[in-house]
Design a protein around this motif. Structure first.
Motif, PDB file in Angstrom:
ATOM      1  N   LEU A  58       0.834  -1.205   0.000  1.00  0.00           N
ATOM      2  CA  LEU A  58       0.000   0.000   0.000  1.00  0.00           C
ATOM      3  C   LEU A  58       0.870   1.256   0.000  1.00  0.00           C
ATOM      4  N   VAL A  59       1.912   1.268   0.850  1.00  0.00           N
ATOM      5  CA  VAL A  59       2.801   2.425   0.932  1.00  0.00           C
ATOM      6  C   VAL A  59       3.510   2.659  -0.398  1.00  0.00           C
ATOM      7  N   LEU A  60       4.008   1.591  -1.023  1.00  0.00           N
ATOM      8  CA  LEU A  60       4.688   1.726  -2.318  1.00  0.00           C
ATOM      9  C   LEU A  60       3.726   2.264  -3.379  1.00  0.00           C
ATOM     10  N   GLY A  61       2.500   1.764  -3.359  1.00  0.00           N
ATOM     11  CA  GLY A  61       1.517   2.238  -4.331  1.00  0.00           C
ATOM     12  C   GLY A  61       1.192   3.709  -4.142  1.00  0.00           C
ATOM     13  N   ILE A  62       1.004   4.135  -2.894  1.00  0.00           N
ATOM     14  CA  ILE A  62       0.697   5.546  -2.621  1.00  0.00           C
ATOM     15  C   ILE A  62       1.875   6.430  -3.012  1.00  0.00           C
ATOM     16  N   ALA A  63       3.105   5.989  -2.648  1.00  0.00           N
ATOM     17  CA  ALA A  63       4.286   6.778  -2.992  1.00  0.00           C
ATOM     18  C   ALA A  63       4.449   6.892  -4.512  1.00  0.00           C
ATOM     19  N   ARG A  64       4.118   5.810  -5.216  1.00  0.00           N
ATOM     20  CA  ARG A  64       4.232   5.840  -6.676  1.00  0.00           C
ATOM     21  C   ARG A  64       3.230   6.833  -7.271  1.00  0.00           C
ATOM     22  N   LEU A  65       2.004   6.845  -6.767  1.00  0.00           N
ATOM     23  CA  LEU A  65       1.008   7.795  -7.249  1.00  0.00           C
ATOM     24  C   LEU A  65       1.396   9.230  -6.897  1.00  0.00           C
ATOM     25  N   ARG A  66       1.967   9.409  -5.691  1.00  0.00           N
ATOM     26  CA  ARG A  66       2.369  10.764  -5.269  1.00  0.00           C
ATOM     27  C   ARG A  66       3.484  11.306  -6.154  1.00  0.00           C
ATOM     28  N   THR A  67       4.366  10.435  -6.628  1.00  0.00           N
ATOM     29  CA  THR A  67       5.471  10.872  -7.481  1.00  0.00           C
ATOM     30  C   THR A  67       4.950  11.472  -8.780  1.00  0.00           C
TER      31      THR A  67
END
Length: 448
Positions: A58-67
């Motif tokens: 979940l954290v990786l997915g959110i960070a990827r979207l935030r980028t």
């Protein structure tokens, strides 16, 4: 290095990954500590591992979207920040539901406490870094060492010590019993904590570099809100625990009221039977041997040995207790001015003497010497107050506070109900142990 490589391979900005990852780790560590006394579900280790793995995804997915979102302050950025942190908060609650076998409202209290505790630390750390002249946007250490790895280690060591202290404030002593009012309060507190954390902080944070003074003021205000939320949660838990204890005490008093009524009926029935037996015995004396007559007279004397205190209610209670003591090989001695207790209700009077004598009996029955199994009861009137004193010997090795009764969960509420009754009449209860003698003293002012 591993995080940098992972971020590079997934085209994730390392700043965003670190921000979300640290927030996730703080929530998970807090949840584990705060829920450490909860009943775990089957295959807890597997569930925990799976939830941590899912959380990292979940954290990786959110960070990827935030980028993929520009750092310029836009409604899209503010909305994404709120939603992304809300997802991590919601995941923390889902983690508690999956790993612990507790009621949802109790897990909601734990979750809200975790959110508040993390918010307190985060904002306090921000304020301290700002007040020491450092930039909280680039440093997480109050006193930076120049090595970000060492700063990160010290940060989490401090966070761990803080968490341990806060979790000890939270850890329950009794289960939380909810009613409609409790559920409403818990729901309001949970929503309040989430709104403070998710809206105020995440909407305002992009504006913090523009004014350090304004950012610090806002953080201090949010810190006070988190402290208030955590204090309210702790107060709710304490209030509920006291309510549960009061409810159990009231149940015991109602039970003892029924016991007194049954005891009174039994004593009256025994007295009627004794009266009839005395008259029948004179009619059949010539038909029985001397040994049989002696045995019958001894049995009648046992049940006819009423204690007279001058107050019928107290006489009934002590008579029942005397029979119970004799049956168990315990000698009950009594010197009482019953009239000094006439202002107590029968159920309260029964509760006081029933609990006091039962506790004393349980203690003396552990003594190896049968001659030492004596319970002394005195009731005196002095300075417009009645004083009840119950004394007995006890074995220090066995203690006087343990119990062999089957209902272990309610052990200790007998003394609690006695103290409640004493305080209800404006009196006091005192316990002392000296030279292997246990003394219980209840002092009750007389009512004018």
């Amino acid at each position: 290095m591993i995080l940098h490589n992972l971020a590079a391979s997934l085209a994730i900005d390392i700043r965003h990954l670190m921000s979300y990852l640290m927030y996730f780790v703080q929530l998970m560590l807090s949840a584990l500590l705060f829920a450490r006394t909860y009943e775990r579900r089957r295959r807890y280790a597997l569930r925990l591992t799976g939830m941590v793995f899912c959380g990292l995804i979940l954290v990786l997915g959110i960070a990827r979207l935030r980028t993929g979102i520009s750092d310029n302050i836009t409604p899209q950025l503010l909305l994404f920040r709120c939603l992304s942190y809300f997802c991590i908060l919601a995941f923390a609650f889902f983690f508690l539901l999956v790993c612990y076998r507790e009621q949802p409202f109790e897990l909601a209290i734990c979750w809200a406490s975790v959110c508040a505790a993390c918010g307190i630390f985060t904002n306090l750390d921000y304020a301290l870094v700002s007040l020491t002249g450092h930039d909280p946007m680039t440093s997480m250490a109050v006193f930076p060492t120049g090595d970000w790895r060492l700063d990160l280690l010290l940060h989490y060591l401090l966070f761990g010590a803080y968490l341990v202290g806060m979790s000890f404030l939270f850890v329950r002593r009794a289960r939380f019993n909810a009613n409609s009012r409790d559920n409403t309060v818990v729901l309001m507190l949970c929503i309040g904590v989430v709104l403070i954390d998710d809206v105020l902080l995440n909407v305002s944070r992009p504006f913090e570099p523009e004014s350090a003074a304004l950012a610090l003021s806002l953080r201090l205000g949010v810190l006070l809100c988190f402290l208030l939320a955590f204090g309210l949660l702790m107060g709710l838990i304490k209030w509920n625990r006291l309510g549960e204890e009061l409810n159990i005490t009231e149940q015991l008093l109602l039970r003892e009221k029924r016991y007194y009524q049954q005891s009174k009926a039994n004593v009256e029935a025994v007295n009627r039977m004794l009266h009839d037996l005395k008259h029948r015995l004179s009619d059949i004396e010539g038909k029985l041997t001397e040994e049989e007559l002696s045995s019958m007279r001894q049995a009648m004397a046992l049940y006819d040995a009423n204690i007279k205190t001058g107050y019928e209610v107290l006489d009934t209670i002590l008579y029942e207790k005397q029979l119970y003591c004799q049956k168990n090989g315990v000698r009950l001695t009594c010197m009482a001015d019953g009239q000094s207790l006439a202002h107590l209700t029968p159920s309260h009077l029964y509760s006081l003497f029933d609990n006091a004598i039962d506790n004393a009996m349980e203690a003396v029955l552990r003594l190896p010497d049968p001659e030492s199994r004596i319970v002394s009861v005195t009731v005196t009137r002095e300075n417009n107050a009645a004083e009840i004193v119950v004394c007995n010997l006890f074995d220090p090795a066995a203690g006087h506070g343990t119990t062999s009764k089957p209902d272990q969960n309610r052990h200790g509420y007998g003394l609690a109900s006695m103290r409640t009754i004493a305080e209800n009449y404006g009196g006091t209860m005192h316990i002392s142990t000296e030279n292997d003698v246990f003394t219980l003293t209840v002092r009750l002012p007389e009512r004018s």
